[in-house]
Motif scaffolding. Structure first.
Motif, PDB file in Angstrom:
ATOM      1  N   ILE A 232       0.931  -1.111  -0.028  1.00 43.91           N
ATOM      2  CA  ILE A 232      -0.053   0.010   0.087  1.00 43.91           C
ATOM      3  C   ILE A 232       0.976   1.007  -0.278  1.00 43.91           C
ATOM      4  CG2 ILE A 232      -1.685   1.362   1.548  1.00 43.91           C
ATOM      5  CD1 ILE A 232      -2.881  -1.040  -0.072  1.00 43.91           C
TER       6      ILE A 232
ATOM      7  N   LYS B  65       1.998   2.108  -3.306  1.00 41.29           N
ATOM      8  CA  LYS B  65       0.861   2.678  -4.047  1.00 41.29           C
ATOM      9  C   LYS B  65       0.711   4.282  -3.745  1.00 41.29           C
ATOM     10  CE  LYS B  65      -1.386  -1.388  -5.384  1.00 41.29           C
ATOM     11  NZ  LYS B  65      -1.236  -1.349  -6.903  1.00 41.29           N
TER      12      LYS B  65
ATOM     13  N   VAL C 216      -6.515  -0.316  -6.716  1.00 46.17           N
ATOM     14  CA  VAL C 216      -5.617  -0.701  -5.696  1.00 46.17           C
ATOM     15  C   VAL C 216      -5.118  -2.334  -6.221  1.00 46.17           C
ATOM     16  CG1 VAL C 216      -5.621  -1.662  -3.176  1.00 46.17           C
ATOM     17  CG2 VAL C 216      -6.764   0.511  -3.862  1.00 46.17           C
TER      18      VAL C 216
END
Length: 151
Positions: A122, A125, A148
């Motif tokens: 995460i 990203k 995602v």
């Protein structure tokens, strides 16, 4: 384990209405309970707030990544909420939060590896401005999953 393996449309909300950090976390925890990721909302939320005492989880750019490391966790997951309107949150940049990635991991030793792995995925990203723009403006659960879901 890859992000796509644990992403679940049942624990993603777009347009979530919340008037505070606690309200958002409780609503997200309820989604986790209904999806059988956790077995106790109150315990899970209490454990999230214990973790919040360690350090700020509002990382800036409208994003927060609270951690629910708890004995109430039965299945690893990441609940995601794109809020209808931003809310106050302790953040590194002093700005309100629009998108929340709530990590749901057990207290077992093996879960520490999963937690760090998911957090790193995460974090990569979130470091991308294009990703942030897409996730903060997502209008559907499918848009969130598409944004995602890539590894």
């Amino acid at each position: 384990m890859e992000l796509k393996d644990i992403l679940d449309s049942n624990i993603i909300s777009v347009g979530l209405e919340a008037d505070s950090k606690e309200d958002a976390l409780r609503k997200m925890s309820q989604m986790l309970l209904e999806n059988k990721n956790i077995d106790n909302v109150d315990q899970f939320v209490e454990d999230i707030f214990e973790r919040e005492k360690i350090g700020v989880t509002g990382i800036g750019n409208g994003v927060a990544i609270p951690h629910g490391k708890s004995d109430s966790v039965k299945q690893v997951g990441i609940a995601i909420a794109v809020l209808k309107t931003p809310i106050k949150w302790e953040t590194l940049d002093g700005k309100d939060v629009k998108t929340i990635f709530l990590f749901c991991v057990s207290n077992e030793n093996d879960a520490a590896h999963d937690h760090l792995f998911l957090l790193s995925k995460i974090a990569k990203k979130i470091a991308d401005d294009e990703f942030l723009a897409k996730i903060n403006s997502a209008k559907t659960v499918d848009e969130v999953l598409a944004c995602v879901g890539g590894n």
